[in-house]
Write a protein that holds these residues in place. Structure first.
Motif, PDB file in Angstrom:
ATOM      1  N   ASN A 294      56.844  32.690  19.121  1.00 17.33           N
ATOM      2  CA  ASN A 294      56.403  31.583  18.270  1.00 17.33           C
ATOM      3  C   ASN A 294      57.316  30.368  18.448  1.00 17.33           C
ATOM      4  OD1 ASN A 294      55.306  29.876  16.388  1.00 17.33           O
ATOM      5  ND2 ASN A 294      55.999  31.030  14.613  1.00 17.33           N
ATOM      6  N   PRO A 295      56.900  29.391  19.260  1.00 15.15           N
ATOM      7  CA  PRO A 295      57.715  28.193  19.436  1.00 15.15           C
ATOM      8  C   PRO A 295      57.666  27.233  18.260  1.00 15.15           C
ATOM      9  CG  PRO A 295      55.661  27.980  20.665  1.00 15.15           C
ATOM     10  CD  PRO A 295      55.691  29.373  20.110  1.00 15.15           C
ATOM     11  N   LEU A 296      56.749  27.457  17.309  1.00 14.22           N
ATOM     12  CA  LEU A 296      56.518  26.501  16.223  1.00 14.22           C
ATOM     13  C   LEU A 296      56.930  27.053  14.862  1.00 14.22           C
ATOM     14  CD1 LEU A 296      53.057  25.063  17.342  1.00 14.22           C
ATOM     15  CD2 LEU A 296      55.348  24.215  17.873  1.00 14.22           C
ATOM     16  N   GLY A 297      57.904  27.974  14.850  1.00 14.39           N
ATOM     17  CA  GLY A 297      58.399  28.510  13.590  1.00 14.39           C
ATOM     18  C   GLY A 297      59.871  28.206  13.381  1.00 14.39           C
ATOM     19  N   GLU A 298      60.317  27.084  13.902  1.00 17.03           N
ATOM     20  CA  GLU A 298      61.751  26.804  13.950  1.00 17.03           C
ATOM     21  C   GLU A 298      62.397  26.716  12.565  1.00 17.03           C
ATOM     22  OE1 GLU A 298      64.659  23.399  15.888  1.00 17.03           O
ATOM     23  OE2 GLU A 298      62.935  24.144  16.989  1.00 17.03           O
ATOM     24  N   LYS A 299      61.676  26.206  11.584  1.00 11.74           N
ATOM     25  CA  LYS A 299      62.295  25.996  10.265  1.00 11.74           C
ATOM     26  C   LYS A 299      62.788  27.302   9.657  1.00 11.74           C
ATOM     27  CE  LYS A 299      61.610  23.697   5.819  1.00 11.74           C
ATOM     28  NZ  LYS A 299      60.694  22.877   4.993  1.00 11.74           N
ATOM     29  N   ILE A 300      61.930  28.321   9.654  1.00 11.79           N
ATOM     30  CA  ILE A 300      62.351  29.588   9.057  1.00 11.79           C
ATOM     31  C   ILE A 300      63.339  30.324   9.966  1.00 11.79           C
ATOM     32  CG2 ILE A 300      60.436  30.996   9.958  1.00 11.79           C
ATOM     33  CD1 ILE A 300      60.483  32.392   7.158  1.00 11.79           C
ATOM     34  N   PHE A 301      63.172  30.174  11.284  1.00 14.44           N
ATOM     35  CA  PHE A 301      64.057  30.884  12.204  1.00 14.44           C
ATOM     36  C   PHE A 301      65.467  30.294  12.230  1.00 14.44           C
ATOM     37  CE2 PHE A 301      59.918  31.818  14.632  1.00 14.44           C
ATOM     38  CZ  PHE A 301      59.714  32.986  13.920  1.00 14.44           C
ATOM     39  N   THR A 302      65.609  29.035  11.788  1.00 15.79           N
ATOM     40  CA  THR A 302      66.937  28.399  11.748  1.00 15.79           C
ATOM     41  C   THR A 302      67.426  28.212  10.317  1.00 15.79           C
ATOM     42  OG1 THR A 302      66.014  26.151  11.745  1.00 15.79           O
ATOM     43  CG2 THR A 302      66.484  27.150  13.897  1.00 15.79           C
ATOM     44  N   ASN A 303      66.779  28.891   9.370  1.00 13.44           N
ATOM     45  CA  ASN A 303      67.156  28.761   7.956  1.00 13.44           C
ATOM     46  C   ASN A 303      67.138  27.312   7.478  1.00 13.44           C
ATOM     47  OD1 ASN A 303      67.631  31.564   7.364  1.00 13.44           O
ATOM     48  ND2 ASN A 303      69.539  31.410   8.528  1.00 13.44           N
ATOM     49  N   GLY A 304      66.112  26.573   7.940  1.00 15.85           N
ATOM     50  CA  GLY A 304      65.909  25.210   7.465  1.00 15.85           C
ATOM     51  C   GLY A 304      66.759  24.150   8.137  1.00 15.85           C
ATOM     52  N   LYS A 305      67.520  24.504   9.151  1.00 14.44           N
ATOM     53  CA  LYS A 305      68.381  23.520   9.811  1.00 14.44           C
ATOM     54  C   LYS A 305      67.571  22.515  10.625  1.00 14.44           C
ATOM     55  CE  LYS A 305      72.312  26.701  10.148  1.00 14.44           C
ATOM     56  NZ  LYS A 305      73.192  27.464  11.079  1.00 14.44           N
ATOM     57  N   SER A 306      66.417  22.925  11.146  1.00 15.52           N
ATOM     58  CA  SER A 306      65.550  22.026  11.916  1.00 15.52           C
ATOM     59  C   SER A 306      64.138  22.576  11.858  1.00 15.52           C
ATOM     60  CB  SER A 306      66.031  21.914  13.373  1.00 15.52           C
ATOM     61  OG  SER A 306      66.035  23.191  13.992  1.00 15.52           O
ATOM     62  N   GLU A 307      63.180  21.754  12.240  1.00  7.38           N
ATOM     63  CA  GLU A 307      61.795  22.217  12.263  1.00  7.38           C
ATOM     64  C   GLU A 307      61.037  21.520  13.381  1.00  7.38           C
ATOM     65  OE1 GLU A 307      60.188  19.225   8.704  1.00  7.38           O
ATOM     66  OE2 GLU A 307      59.953  21.386   8.520  1.00  7.38           O
ATOM     67  N   LYS A 308      59.914  22.121  13.770  1.00  6.97           N
ATOM     68  CA  LYS A 308      59.072  21.567  14.812  1.00  6.97           C
ATOM     69  C   LYS A 308      57.624  21.539  14.325  1.00  6.97           C
ATOM     70  CE  LYS A 308      61.921  20.870  18.301  1.00  6.97           C
ATOM     71  NZ  LYS A 308      63.154  21.038  17.517  1.00  6.97           N
ATOM     72  N   MET A 309      57.026  20.372  14.392  1.00  7.77           N
ATOM     73  CA  MET A 309      55.605  20.223  14.112  1.00  7.77           C
ATOM     74  C   MET A 309      54.906  19.830  15.408  1.00  7.77           C
ATOM     75  SD  MET A 309      55.804  20.651  10.800  1.00  7.77           S
ATOM     76  CE  MET A 309      56.874  20.320   9.384  1.00  7.77           C
ATOM     77  N   LEU A 310      53.653  20.210  15.532  1.00  5.24           N
ATOM     78  CA  LEU A 310      52.865  19.817  16.689  1.00  5.24           C
ATOM     79  C   LEU A 310      51.634  19.072  16.193  1.00  5.24           C
ATOM     80  CD1 LEU A 310      52.029  21.986  19.794  1.00  5.24           C
ATOM     81  CD2 LEU A 310      50.304  20.539  18.754  1.00  5.24           C
ATOM     82  N   THR A 311      51.437  17.848  16.680  1.00  2.91           N
ATOM     83  CA  THR A 311      50.292  17.047  16.276  1.00  2.91           C
ATOM     84  C   THR A 311      49.460  16.693  17.495  1.00  2.91           C
ATOM     85  OG1 THR A 311      51.453  16.079  14.382  1.00  2.91           O
ATOM     86  CG2 THR A 311      49.532  14.897  15.191  1.00  2.91           C
ATOM     87  N   LEU A 312      48.168  16.956  17.415  1.00  2.00           N
ATOM     88  CA  LEU A 312      47.220  16.541  18.441  1.00  2.00           C
ATOM     89  C   LEU A 312      46.235  15.562  17.823  1.00  2.00           C
ATOM     90  CD1 LEU A 312      46.297  19.991  20.081  1.00  2.00           C
ATOM     91  CD2 LEU A 312      47.926  18.319  20.955  1.00  2.00           C
ATOM     92  N   LYS A 313      46.157  14.360  18.357  1.00  2.00           N
ATOM     93  CA  LYS A 313      45.107  13.442  17.950  1.00  2.00           C
ATOM     94  C   LYS A 313      43.786  13.876  18.606  1.00  2.00           C
ATOM     95  CE  LYS A 313      47.463  10.549  15.402  1.00  2.00           C
ATOM     96  NZ  LYS A 313      47.174  10.407  13.948  1.00  2.00           N
TER      97      LYS A 313
END
Length: 348
Positions: A294-313
């Motif tokens: 899961n490349p898009l679960g960074e927030k929980i995997f880093t205990n809130g230190k960083s996060e990744k969102m993906l946006t497609l127009k």
């Protein structure tokens, strides 16, 4: 941080991506679409390998079951079949699948027959509408088209996935290339449950006698029962050297689960690709048998230190590429061999 993508052609390269084969002859692959079921069967060396299932009764298409080259089933049987000793938690964990927990506010990952009808509106569906190509040979090919929709069948994303299947006497390989094209603006919110998922056979679980509780983003609690049958004997190792429960939330180019199944050592490895978003991926690898990248679960995997969102127009696309390698024999595939495979896959 928000990941944005330029407008990409909705194309998957139709090139042969055969794996590195370690001094063994490639076996012939047969890919056969059923005439009366929503199913495509895949055999390698004349033995069943897997089936692509896409009936209306499933909330997503899956590869199920998966066999090692010796015929051993390496995925959990529940909920589509019954096998003694199989855990019955997480009914949405079926074979090998690809989806995500939070797309435009809909949960695609946790949807299953167990969700009450009055709550289905909170969940998304991946509906396969056509098989684009099947091909047999040294490398078998399956290409399909699906729509990621809400309950009313309004399309958020169009999916085109190309599978390539290959193998030899002791190895089975799946290369998966999935392009998602936005029919409307699409927002993947950083979330724990995604994206490429595999539910392991009981033997490949990590042994524990303790019950475990897992809570999803809606507050639903799932209890995973501990066991005393001494069947579970699995373990994880990643390319970064993380093992056991430490593999969960870590990053790596690949992750391998391994254990004894019958007389053989069996392993399954998932290999990430450098062109994937947020490479190298985070591993959502649980001891109870969920094995996911899961490349898009960074927030929980880093205990809130960083996060990744993906946006497609609307009209934009993104492609995810993964390789799954299943081995059996007197010993499991080595770190050096996995690094070689990962290097080869990275060039595709």
């Amino acid at each position: 941080m928000i990941i944005r993508f330029k407008r990409l052609g909705f194309v998957i390269a139709m090139v042969s991506l055969s794996p590195v084969v370690f001094a063994q002859k490639a076996q012939q692959v047969t890919v056969l679409k059923s005439a009366n079921e929503n199913k495509v069967d895949v055999a390698i060396g004349g033995r069943p390998f897997t089936s692509f299932l896409y009936p209306d009764t499933l909330e997503k298409p899956v590869l199920y079951p998966l066999h090692a080259a010796n015929g051993t089933v390496v995925t959990r049987s529940f909920p589509l079949q019954s096998r003694a000793g199989d855990p019955t938690d997480h009914p949405h964990h079926i074979g090998l699948w690809f989806n995500f927990e939070s797309l435009n506010g809909l949960d695609f990952w946790n949807n299953s027959y167990a969700i009450p009808a009055n709550k289905k509106k909170l969940y998304g569906w991946v509906r396969t509408d056509r098989i684009l190509e099947t091909k047999s040979g040294d490398t078998g090919v399956l290409i399909y088209h699906a729509n990621w929709t809400d309950q009313q069948k309004n399309i958020i994303l169009e999916e085109t996935t190309r599978y390539e299947f290959s193998g030899n006497e002791n190895q089975r390989v799946i290369d998966r290339f999935t392009t998602l094209k936005a029919d409307k603006d699409a927002f993947f919110k950083d979330a724990k449950d995604g994206m490429l998922g595999l539910r392991l056979a009981h033997e490949l679980q990590m042994p524990t006698t303790e019950d475990q509780n897992f809570t999803d983003d809606k507050g639903n609690v799932t209890v995973v029962k501990g066991g005393t049958d001494k069947v579970a004997n699995g373990n994880y190792i990643t390319s970064a050297g993380k093992t056991g429960n430490d593999a969960w939330s870590s990053r790596g180019i690949w992750c391998k689960v391994f254990g004894k199944m019958g007389a053989d050592s069996v392993s399954i490895a998932i290999i990430d690709h450098p062109k994937n978003p947020n490479y190298p991926t985070f591993w959502h690898a649980r001891g109870y048998g969920l094995f996911a990248a899961n490349p898009l679960g960074e927030k929980i995997f880093t205990n809130g230190k960083s996060e990744k969102m993906l946006t497609l127009k609307k009209g934009e696309s993104v492609t995810f590429r993964y390789q799954i390698v299943i081995n059996n024999g007197s010993k499991t595939i080595s770190v050096a061999q996995l690094n070689t495979l990962a290097g080869s896959f990275a060039k595709k």
